[in-house]
Design an enzyme around this catalytic site. Sequence first.
Site, mmCIF file in Angstrom:
data_model
loop_
_atom_site.group_PDB
_atom_site.id
_atom_site.type_symbol
_atom_site.label_atom_id
_atom_site.label_comp_id
_atom_site.label_asym_id
_atom_site.label_seq_id
_atom_site.Cartn_x
_atom_site.Cartn_y
_atom_site.Cartn_z
ATOM 1 N N SER A 17 -5.857 -14.462 8.847
ATOM 2 C CA SER A 17 -5.823 -13.497 9.690
ATOM 3 C C SER A 17 -7.167 -12.485 9.121
ATOM 4 C CB SER A 17 -4.496 -13.216 9.462
ATOM 5 O OG SER A 17 -3.965 -12.797 8.498
ATOM 6 N N ASP A 178 0.659 -3.867 3.727
ATOM 7 C CA ASP A 178 1.673 -5.365 3.159
ATOM 8 C C ASP A 178 1.174 -5.379 1.944
ATOM 9 O OD1 ASP A 178 -0.311 -6.400 4.613
ATOM 10 O OD2 ASP A 178 1.469 -7.456 5.714
ATOM 11 N N HIS A 181 -2.716 -8.239 4.754
ATOM 12 C CA HIS A 181 -3.549 -7.643 5.586
ATOM 13 C C HIS A 181 -4.148 -5.484 5.434
ATOM 14 C CE1 HIS A 181 -0.711 -10.837 7.062
ATOM 15 N NE2 HIS A 181 -2.002 -10.932 7.867
#
Length: 200
Positions: A17, A178, A181
């Site tokens: 991601s 977090d 990310h």
Amino acid sequence: MTIVLDPRRTVVFAGDSVTDCGRRTDPSGLGDGYVRNLYDDFGANRPTVVNAGISGNRAVELAARWADDVLANDPALVSILIGINDTWRRYDENDPTTPESFEASYRSLLDPLSCPVVLMEPFLLPVKDGQQEWREDLDPKLEVVRKLAVEYGAILVPTDVELNQQAASTGPAALAGDGVHPSPAGHRALADLWRQYVLD
């Protein structure tokens, strides 16, 4: 080793991601993270840039799609950022990946490549309570990446080291809300580190 990017060739960024960043719904296919930043930084004589990140991927999942998503592009340079999900799944789904399994998957990425390679360390910033216990799992995987960079003659971007140093002054949440990310500032930092270690 310093890389000179050839505008006639292709650079592939592969990962999870952190690389994906919405690229599969972006008409340009680049997403809005560090790959986009680098594309803009490369300027008018840039190479073709391919973002091959898929959110949630572990090393074994990246390996399963390697031929189609990376090798098929005939890359002149491949940049890999993978590993944080190999740690994360141990803690959120009780699905651990051993360092040995991680290394085997990572080797299967590197073995078929015949071009220069950039290995970016998976990283974790100390944002959430209890997240630092992830270090027990992540640190051995970082050692795998560092070892393979030496063994395969790849350029290592010490992302974990550098971002944690920056976080000491900016605060970790400024770089990744977090711990995993990146924020826009975090992606800018990733792009700057990539350029520093690969192009400068």
